[in-house]
Scaffold this active site. Structure first.
Site, PDB file in Angstrom:
ATOM      1  N   THR A 195       0.858  -1.190   0.000  1.00 39.80           N
ATOM      2  CA  THR A 195       0.000   0.000   0.000  1.00 39.80           C
ATOM      3  C   THR A 195       0.896   1.243   0.000  1.00 39.80           C
ATOM      4  O   THR A 195       2.000   1.201   0.548  1.00 39.80           O
ATOM      5  CB  THR A 195      -0.875  -0.034   1.276  1.00 39.80           C
ATOM      6  OG1 THR A 195      -1.830  -1.076   1.122  1.00 39.80           O
ATOM      7  CG2 THR A 195      -1.594   1.282   1.537  1.00 39.80           C
ATOM      8  N   GLY A 225     -11.300  -1.429   2.878  1.00 41.10           N
ATOM      9  CA  GLY A 225     -10.379  -1.359   4.006  1.00 41.10           C
ATOM     10  C   GLY A 225     -10.346   0.023   4.637  1.00 41.10           C
ATOM     11  O   GLY A 225     -11.252   0.839   4.466  1.00 41.10           O
ATOM     12  N   GLY A 247      -1.585  -1.540   6.697  1.00 35.45           N
ATOM     13  CA  GLY A 247      -1.648  -2.719   7.568  1.00 35.45           C
ATOM     14  C   GLY A 247      -3.012  -3.372   7.480  1.00 35.45           C
ATOM     15  O   GLY A 247      -3.743  -3.161   6.507  1.00 35.45           O
TER      16      GLY A 247
END
Ligand code: ASP
Length: 339
Positions: A195, A225, A247
């Site tokens: 990411t 997310g 994460g």
């Protein structure tokens, strides 16, 4: 000055700037893994090159007197275009084998924010997020609505196959095979992560933050997310700090990680490194969530934190060259030939 938590694999690194600093850009390219995960040399060099180029593109905007969000878009677009990161081309694939992108951006001076979730055609998702911020009265557009908005706004669209790489197809099949045999949807250690996110202090004294991702490999169709959720994956306020996270998103959403770090700085008068350490190492880890953040104070202090062994990242300030790191036990402040 830099410090790292030496006794564990955790990363807590402070990068201070002189009082005269005009602008700062710091970014991450994803956190992951329980162990230092040496990449093939060519990949590692490519990752370092991409990080440096992204910093330089963002820095060029800032050195020109440009605004933080424009610098973030310039930097993150480089990483979205690279197949070595989990954003844009090379994004992690969902359970149907499609790349569906989440991205957000936020301005510190007025909390202007924009985000897209589950888009599948916008070439640079961070550009889509910025367009939502600049051109609509909304904060978050999703799926086909986000793609339609981008088309109406004249943003670059691509065939969804543009995003799909061989590495990501292989990662998806590994994760799916393992999910079948173990009934577990855990990410394999050799699965790619990456990411991308950035925080900025611009020469006008304003903070900004942005994040972009494909999410997690084999994610459920429709799963969103933390990355497009303001307060979870991204937050910026001139009153406290700016944060971009990476994460296990479900934990970052429930612990409102980015906002919580800034709230500790704002209301509890915590130092930024203490706030990052408390949220990442004491709260999230205890609950089972791993990941990292890049964060910045209005004075220009940057703090990187990660509870994982790998955290791609970099920093560049007015008057200093770009510095990058890939592993949590390697500091961005130590310059070397490979840096
Ligand atoms: N936070 C992202 C998500 O859960 C993934 C990542 O940062 O690696 O969608």
């Amino acid at each position: 000055m830099a410090t790292a938590a030496a006794e564990t694999q955790h990363l807590l690194e402070r990068v201070e700037s002189p009082e005269t600093v005009q602008w700062v850009i710091a970014l991450h390219g994803g956190a992951g893994g329980a162990q230092r995960q040496s990449l093939p040399e060519q990949t590692e060099q490519g990752v370092r090159r991409d990080l440096r180029l992204a910093l330089q593109k963002g820095a060029a905007v800032l050195a020109d007197g440009g605004r933080g969000p424009d610098a973030i878009v310039a930097a993150l677009s480089v990483l979205e275009d690279s197949p070595r990161f989990n954003a844009g081309r090379g994004a992690a694939l969902d359970e149907h084998g499609a790349a569906r992108h989440d991205a957000s951006i936020m301005r510190g001076e007025d909390r202007g924010s924009g985000a897209i979730a589950g888009s599948s055609r916008i070439k640079n998702p961070i550009v889509g997020a910025q367009a939502v911020m600049n051109q609509t009265a909304n904060v978050l557009l999703n799926g086909a609505g986000a793609d339609w908005f981008a088309q109406q706004s004249g943003l670059a669209l691509v065939d969804p196959r543009y995003f799909v790489t061989d590495d990501r197809l292989k990662a998806l099949s590994r994760v799916q095979q393992r999910a079948q045999t173990t009934q577990s949807n855990d990410i394999l250690p050799d699965d790619l992560y990456g990411t991308v996110g950035a925080v900025v202090l611009d020469s006008h004294g304003n903070l900004a933050a942005g994040t972009s991702t494909g999410g997690r490999t084999n994610k459920r169709f429709g799963r969103i997310g933390d990355s497009p959720i303001v307060g979870a994956g991204t937050y910026a306020s001139n009153e406290s700090c700016a944060v971009s996270a990476t994460g296990h998103g479900e934990y970052f959403i429930r612990w409102t990680v980015a906002r919580d770090i800034c709230a500790r700085v704002e209301f509890a008068r915590s130092t930024l490194d203490r706030a990052v350490a408390t949220v990442l190492f004491e709260q999230l880890l205890a609950a089972g969530g791993t990941g990292g953040v890049v964060s910045i104070l209005p004075g220009g202090l940057v703090v990187f934190g990660a509870s994982t062994a790998n955290m791609r990242r970099g920093v560049m300030t007015s008057g200093a060259p770009a510095r990058v790191a890939v592993y949590s036990d390697e500091l961005v402040t130590v310059l070397s030939d490979t840096n």
